[in-house]
Design a protein around this motif. Sequence first.
Motif, PDB file in Angstrom:
ATOM      1  N   ALA A 126       0.799  -1.224   0.000  1.00  0.00           N
ATOM      2  CA  ALA A 126       0.000   0.000   0.000  1.00  0.00           C
ATOM      3  C   ALA A 126       0.834   1.276   0.000  1.00  0.00           C
ATOM      4  O   ALA A 126       0.545   2.216  -0.748  1.00  0.00           O
ATOM      5  CB  ALA A 126      -0.917  -0.002   1.206  1.00  0.00           C
ATOM      6  N   VAL A 127       1.893   1.296   0.804  1.00  0.00           N
ATOM      7  CA  VAL A 127       2.689   2.519   0.897  1.00  0.00           C
ATOM      8  C   VAL A 127       3.282   2.866  -0.452  1.00  0.00           C
ATOM      9  O   VAL A 127       3.289   4.026  -0.881  1.00  0.00           O
ATOM     10  CB  VAL A 127       3.784   2.347   1.964  1.00  0.00           C
ATOM     11  N   LEU A 128       3.753   1.834  -1.153  1.00  0.00           N
ATOM     12  CA  LEU A 128       4.332   2.077  -2.477  1.00  0.00           C
ATOM     13  C   LEU A 128       3.272   2.502  -3.477  1.00  0.00           C
ATOM     14  O   LEU A 128       3.547   3.287  -4.379  1.00  0.00           O
ATOM     15  CB  LEU A 128       5.047   0.819  -2.971  1.00  0.00           C
ATOM     16  N   VAL A 129       2.044   1.976  -3.310  1.00  0.00           N
ATOM     17  CA  VAL A 129       0.965   2.365  -4.225  1.00  0.00           C
ATOM     18  C   VAL A 129       0.715   3.863  -4.120  1.00  0.00           C
ATOM     19  O   VAL A 129       0.615   4.569  -5.133  1.00  0.00           O
ATOM     20  CB  VAL A 129      -0.324   1.575  -3.911  1.00  0.00           C
ATOM     21  N   ILE A 130       0.643   4.365  -2.877  1.00  0.00           N
ATOM     22  CA  ILE A 130       0.423   5.796  -2.697  1.00  0.00           C
ATOM     23  C   ILE A 130       1.518   6.591  -3.372  1.00  0.00           C
ATOM     24  O   ILE A 130       1.275   7.576  -4.081  1.00  0.00           O
ATOM     25  CB  ILE A 130       0.369   6.118  -1.193  1.00  0.00           C
ATOM     26  N   PHE A 131       2.731   6.116  -3.173  1.00  0.00           N
ATOM     27  CA  PHE A 131       3.893   6.776  -3.733  1.00  0.00           C
ATOM     28  C   PHE A 131       3.829   6.794  -5.260  1.00  0.00           C
ATOM     29  O   PHE A 131       4.070   7.817  -5.897  1.00  0.00           O
ATOM     30  CB  PHE A 131       5.088   5.965  -3.270  1.00  0.00           C
ATOM     31  N   ALA A 132       3.476   5.646  -5.842  1.00  0.00           N
ATOM     32  CA  ALA A 132       3.426   5.529  -7.300  1.00  0.00           C
ATOM     33  C   ALA A 132       2.339   6.433  -7.870  1.00  0.00           C
ATOM     34  O   ALA A 132       2.542   7.106  -8.882  1.00  0.00           O
ATOM     35  CB  ALA A 132       3.176   4.083  -7.703  1.00  0.00           C
ATOM     36  N   ILE A 133       1.179   6.462  -7.189  1.00  0.00           N
ATOM     37  CA  ILE A 133       0.082   7.267  -7.721  1.00  0.00           C
ATOM     38  C   ILE A 133       0.413   8.753  -7.618  1.00  0.00           C
ATOM     39  O   ILE A 133       0.111   9.532  -8.521  1.00  0.00           O
ATOM     40  CB  ILE A 133      -1.227   6.915  -7.003  1.00  0.00           C
ATOM     41  N   THR A 134       1.094   9.134  -6.515  1.00  0.00           N
ATOM     42  CA  THR A 134       1.517  10.533  -6.416  1.00  0.00           C
ATOM     43  C   THR A 134       2.428  10.889  -7.572  1.00  0.00           C
ATOM     44  O   THR A 134       2.316  11.972  -8.154  1.00  0.00           O
ATOM     45  CB  THR A 134       2.282  10.764  -5.101  1.00  0.00           C
ATOM     46  N   SER A 135       3.328   9.960  -7.918  1.00  0.00           N
ATOM     47  CA  SER A 135       4.251  10.282  -8.995  1.00  0.00           C
ATOM     48  C   SER A 135       3.519  10.371 -10.336  1.00  0.00           C
ATOM     49  O   SER A 135       3.956  11.077 -11.234  1.00  0.00           O
ATOM     50  CB  SER A 135       5.385   9.267  -9.056  1.00  0.00           C
ATOM     51  N   MET A 136       2.379   9.678 -10.463  1.00  0.00           N
ATOM     52  CA  MET A 136       1.575   9.812 -11.683  1.00  0.00           C
ATOM     53  C   MET A 136       0.905  11.185 -11.724  1.00  0.00           C
ATOM     54  O   MET A 136       0.708  11.768 -12.790  1.00  0.00           O
ATOM     55  CB  MET A 136       0.494   8.740 -11.720  1.00  0.00           C
ATOM     56  N   GLY A 137       0.521  11.678 -10.539  1.00  0.00           N
ATOM     57  CA  GLY A 137      -0.155  12.981 -10.479  1.00  0.00           C
ATOM     58  C   GLY A 137       0.694  14.107 -11.036  1.00  0.00           C
ATOM     59  O   GLY A 137       0.168  15.101 -11.540  1.00  0.00           O
ATOM     60  N   ILE A 138       2.026  13.943 -10.987  1.00  0.00           N
ATOM     61  CA  ILE A 138       2.916  14.987 -11.506  1.00  0.00           C
ATOM     62  C   ILE A 138       2.635  15.219 -12.993  1.00  0.00           C
ATOM     63  O   ILE A 138       2.700  16.342 -13.481  1.00  0.00           O
ATOM     64  CB  ILE A 138       4.393  14.586 -11.288  1.00  0.00           C
ATOM     65  N   TYR A 139       2.276  14.136 -13.706  1.00  0.00           N
ATOM     66  CA  TYR A 139       2.031  14.288 -15.147  1.00  0.00           C
ATOM     67  C   TYR A 139       0.926  15.290 -15.435  1.00  0.00           C
ATOM     68  O   TYR A 139       1.005  16.028 -16.418  1.00  0.00           O
ATOM     69  CB  TYR A 139       1.668  12.939 -15.778  1.00  0.00           C
ATOM     70  N   GLY A 140      -0.117  15.277 -14.593  1.00  0.00           N
ATOM     71  CA  GLY A 140      -1.202  16.228 -14.790  1.00  0.00           C
ATOM     72  C   GLY A 140      -0.669  17.644 -14.834  1.00  0.00           C
ATOM     73  O   GLY A 140      -0.996  18.430 -15.727  1.00  0.00           O
ATOM     74  N   ILE A 141       0.223  17.949 -13.883  1.00  0.00           N
ATOM     75  CA  ILE A 141       0.742  19.314 -13.772  1.00  0.00           C
ATOM     76  C   ILE A 141       1.704  19.634 -14.913  1.00  0.00           C
ATOM     77  O   ILE A 141       1.605  20.678 -15.553  1.00  0.00           O
ATOM     78  CB  ILE A 141       1.406  19.477 -12.398  1.00  0.00           C
ATOM     79  N   VAL A 142       2.622  18.699 -15.189  1.00  0.00           N
ATOM     80  CA  VAL A 142       3.602  18.961 -16.250  1.00  0.00           C
ATOM     81  C   VAL A 142       2.892  19.139 -17.591  1.00  0.00           C
ATOM     82  O   VAL A 142       3.175  20.077 -18.341  1.00  0.00           O
ATOM     83  CB  VAL A 142       4.604  17.799 -16.373  1.00  0.00           C
ATOM     84  N   LEU A 143       1.948  18.232 -17.879  1.00  0.00           N
ATOM     85  CA  LEU A 143       1.283  18.290 -19.181  1.00  0.00           C
ATOM     86  C   LEU A 143       0.393  19.516 -19.286  1.00  0.00           C
ATOM     87  O   LEU A 143       0.297  20.125 -20.351  1.00  0.00           O
ATOM     88  CB  LEU A 143       0.470  17.018 -19.407  1.00  0.00           C
ATOM     89  N   ALA A 144      -0.246  19.900 -18.157  1.00  0.00           N
ATOM     90  CA  ALA A 144      -1.050  21.127 -18.187  1.00  0.00           C
ATOM     91  C   ALA A 144      -0.163  22.307 -18.529  1.00  0.00           C
ATOM     92  O   ALA A 144      -0.519  23.158 -19.349  1.00  0.00           O
ATOM     93  CB  ALA A 144      -1.732  21.346 -16.843  1.00  0.00           C
ATOM     94  N   GLY A 145       1.014  22.345 -17.907  1.00  0.00           N
ATOM     95  CA  GLY A 145       1.926  23.451 -18.153  1.00  0.00           C
ATOM     96  C   GLY A 145       2.388  23.494 -19.593  1.00  0.00           C
ATOM     97  O   GLY A 145       2.403  24.547 -20.225  1.00  0.00           O
TER      98      GLY A 145
END
Lengths: 345, 172
Positions: A126-145
């Motif tokens: 579970a801890v790694l899942v949270i970590f992995a999903i957070t790292s996916m969230g970065i794409y939203g911001i980078v791609l929006a920019g």
Amino acid sequence: MPAWLPPPAVLAHLGLILVVFNMLVLSAAFMVWMERKVCAYIQDRNGPNRVGFEGVLQPFADVIKLLFKEELRPKAADALLFAIAPVISAAAAFAAFAVIPFGTSTTLWGLLDQPIPLQVTDVNVAVLVIFAITSMGIYGIVLAGWSSNSKYSLLGGLRSSAQMISYELSYGLALAAVIMLAGSLSLREIVLNQAGTWWGFIPRWYVFLQPIGFLIFMTAGVAETNRAPFDFPEAEQELVAGYHTEYSSMSFAMFFLAEYVNMVTVSAVATSLFLGGWLGPFLPDWLAWVWFLVKVFLILFFYVWMRWTLPRYRYDQLMEFGWKYLLPVAVLNLLATAALILWIG
Amino acid sequence: MFESILFYTLAAFILGFGVLVVTARNTVHCVVFLVANFLCVAMIYVMLGAEFLAIIQVLVYAGGIVVLYLFVVMLVNLKRGPDAAPDRRRQSRVGFVLAAVMLAEISAILVYSAARPASAVAAAAATPLQTVGNTEVVGMLLYTDYLIPFEVASMLLLVAMIGAILLAKKEI
């Protein structure tokens, strides 16, 4: 029950997913209201007080207003990525909460033969899942920019992702120390390992075993959620509104929602890892989730309090702090924890 | 039945995204397709019961490395026309050679594994992992049987890191 319905356990699980999803949306709305109210009181104002009792319905009024706004898109924007970016942000924010346990298990007053745990899914990493999903969230911001094709958006997106990547290291190292103490990657087991007390009155929470880890986690958490005093992605004097400068209407609302849901998730992770999750005195087992809510609320309040108290850092100070101070301290903390565990056994 | 439908759907997606990665005109789109490709591969790992590997695939490849790719691609802003490539025929010839080598490798693996079906790996995969969880198994394997490859890989990363610092810093 009619035969075409799925078994009650499946229905209960679907209901649980629905409840968690709606609770997240509602808590985001509540956070918006709380932020404005707390900020107002800190600045000796009244804050929103027209819509509903003391303005509690203000966030809903805001959403309705946003729904009726025109959806604008810059002509030079990359249409597909521009549309997908807010969805990635919001989806990642919601998905991370799926592995967080917020209570013991329930049979819904005897309606189910098997109790279901109050957690959408209990995976053993579970801890790694949270970590992995957070790292996916970065794409939203980078791609929006990038897709907005505007210099403010691009700079905001780059800044925020650089910040998130830098602080993710310290965040992960603080988590790793707790994982070593608990000997498990499952959040439910980590919480259950914190049951009991020392000398009858100090709860066995990891915050007392890992005070430095907790501080690192909280600091990195603020940077991860792009909150003040680390809110550079939207440093309005320099970057207008950062990566969501060009967004309007509901796609802007999605970024907004993602930001607040991320805060709730980070607070929930901190609660589970360091503050004993749903464990607490006085309340019966089936009400244990109240403790969870109380702890999450206190951390959220702390975040809001900090935002309206501290001024923003400078960007180079943030990077220097992250790489030259926070990361070495996190590494030392991890080494010391490992050495102590080996020594004590 | 359900598993094979899922597998072939995922395989189709992986191949489709792979083709898109090399054919998309816009470099940023290529990188996004690469992320989608990695996510589908992670799903295959989940289907095989290797949750740890799946999460590491998402965390390290899809989440970490490709974000850096995206940074580079966004910053250099590649605006290359369709006819700007130096010599398309030479490129395709190199591509054919590489594809042939890959094909030979894959068929060699297939032939080899068909000839010796009951290998040590298959035996290890057959042991139940559910009792300890595969994170522990991966950790134990990395630090016992595969210690030397593991250390060599970490040395390689250290060398790359020092090299990057050396390139970036004018005077040390």
